[in-house]
Design a protein around this motif. Structure first.
Motif, short mmCIF file in Angstrom:
data_model
loop_
_atom_site.label_atom_id
_atom_site.label_comp_id
_atom_site.label_asym_id
_atom_site.label_seq_id
_atom_site.Cartn_x
_atom_site.Cartn_y
_atom_site.Cartn_z
N ASP A 37 -8.60 -0.55 -9.73
CA ASP A 37 -9.12 -1.66 -10.85
C ASP A 37 -9.72 -2.84 -10.21
N ARG A 38 -9.68 -3.25 -9.02
CA ARG A 38 -10.41 -4.36 -8.38
C ARG A 38 -11.22 -4.14 -7.30
N ILE A 39 -12.22 -4.39 -7.17
CA ILE A 39 -13.23 -4.04 -6.13
C ILE A 39 -12.68 -4.68 -4.96
N THR A 40 -11.99 -5.67 -4.90
CA THR A 40 -11.48 -6.23 -3.45
C THR A 40 -10.43 -5.28 -2.92
N GLU A 41 -9.85 -4.77 -3.84
CA GLU A 41 -8.64 -3.70 -3.35
C GLU A 41 -9.52 -2.45 -2.67
N ALA A 42 -10.41 -1.92 -3.46
CA ALA A 42 -11.23 -0.93 -3.16
C ALA A 42 -11.86 -1.12 -1.72
N ILE A 43 -12.42 -2.04 -1.69
CA ILE A 43 -13.16 -2.61 -0.24
C ILE A 43 -12.14 -2.62 1.14
N GLU A 44 -11.04 -3.26 0.73
CA GLU A 44 -10.02 -3.24 1.68
C GLU A 44 -9.70 -1.72 2.06
N ARG A 45 -9.31 -0.98 1.08
CA ARG A 45 -9.05 0.54 1.42
C ARG A 45 -10.11 1.35 2.09
N GLU A 46 -11.37 1.21 1.78
CA GLU A 46 -12.66 1.73 2.38
C GLU A 46 -12.69 1.22 3.98
N ARG A 47 -12.42 0.07 4.02
CA ARG A 47 -12.29 -0.29 5.59
C ARG A 47 -11.24 0.11 6.26
N GLN A 48 -9.95 0.02 5.85
CA GLN A 48 -8.87 0.83 6.33
C GLN A 48 -9.05 2.28 6.62
N ILE A 49 -9.53 2.97 5.84
CA ILE A 49 -9.80 4.36 5.96
C ILE A 49 -11.06 4.67 7.04
N LYS A 50 -11.90 3.75 7.09
CA LYS A 50 -12.98 3.95 7.93
C LYS A 50 -12.57 4.07 9.37
N ALA A 51 -11.40 2.87 9.61
CA ALA A 51 -10.93 2.76 10.99
C ALA A 51 -10.07 3.75 11.39
N TRP A 52 -9.60 4.69 10.50
CA TRP A 52 -8.84 5.69 10.98
C TRP A 52 -9.32 6.92 11.97
N SER A 53 -8.37 7.42 12.56
CA SER A 53 -8.65 8.75 13.28
C SER A 53 -9.15 9.67 12.32
N ARG A 54 -9.60 10.79 12.89
CA ARG A 54 -9.92 12.02 12.25
C ARG A 54 -8.77 12.72 11.81
N ALA A 55 -7.61 12.58 12.66
CA ALA A 55 -6.22 13.34 12.22
C ALA A 55 -5.78 12.73 10.96
N LYS A 56 -5.68 11.31 10.99
CA LYS A 56 -5.05 10.54 9.82
C LYS A 56 -5.80 10.73 8.72
N LYS A 57 -7.29 10.74 8.80
CA LYS A 57 -8.01 10.87 7.51
C LYS A 57 -7.70 12.42 7.10
N GLU A 58 -7.44 13.54 7.93
CA GLU A 58 -7.40 14.55 7.26
C GLU A 58 -5.86 14.83 6.95
N ALA A 59 -5.16 14.06 7.32
CA ALA A 59 -3.57 13.83 6.77
C ALA A 59 -3.83 13.32 5.16
N LEU A 60 -4.68 12.39 5.16
CA LEU A 60 -4.97 11.75 3.84
C LEU A 60 -5.23 12.75 2.78
N ILE A 61 -6.34 13.57 3.20
CA ILE A 61 -7.13 14.27 2.60
C ILE A 61 -6.16 15.50 1.97
N ALA A 62 -5.19 15.92 2.93
CA ALA A 62 -4.30 16.91 2.58
C ALA A 62 -3.09 16.27 1.83
N LEU A 63 -3.12 15.16 1.67
CA LEU A 63 -2.00 14.39 0.61
C LEU A 63 -0.77 14.53 1.58
N GLN A 64 -1.01 14.45 2.69
CA GLN A 64 0.49 14.54 3.58
C GLN A 64 0.56 13.17 3.89
N TYR A 65 1.19 11.89 2.72
CA TYR A 65 1.24 10.83 3.03
C TYR A 65 2.51 10.43 4.04
#
Length: 107
Positions: A55-83
């Motif tokens: 709902d808030r752009i500041t939260e989305a920007i923070e989350r985008e930056r967080q994900i961009k910094a992640w490793s490929r393996a961590k991004k793939e776990a997120l994509i697979a919803l393996q929280y």
């Protein structure tokens, strides 16, 4: 205002993380049409593999930056919803056992 953080898989197998205030399908269309210069233009077609809405752009920007910094393996776990895997992948980026370094353990 709704803002969507998204991940697309590019034709070369890499991932691109972005955010948009428009409908995410329209943004993916723009990536595939080559409307904007950037990372995905030479890696088309792209496929949408993950979204989160904020709902808030500041939260989305923070989350985008967080994900961009992640490793490929961590991004793939997120994509697979393996929280449940995310904390371990954060600590163990190079597959090395986690060792607490500071503060020193008393004993």
């Amino acid at each position: 205002m709704e803002v969507t953080v998204y991940i697309v898989r590019c034709s070369d197998g890499s991932y691109y993380t972005g955010l948009t205030k428009q409908e995410v399908e329209a943004r993916v269309w723009e990536h595939n049409a080559g409307v904007h210069d950037g990372y995905t233009r030479k890696r088309r077609p792209v496929v949408l593999v993950f979204t989160e809405t904020y709902d808030r752009i500041t939260e989305a920007i923070e989350r985008e930056r967080q994900i961009k910094a992640w490793s490929r393996a961590k991004k793939e776990a997120l994509i697979a919803l393996q929280y449940e895997r995310l904390p371990e992948l954060a600590r163990n980026r190079q597959n090395v056992p986690y060792v607490r370094k500071w503060p020193p353990l008393e004993g």
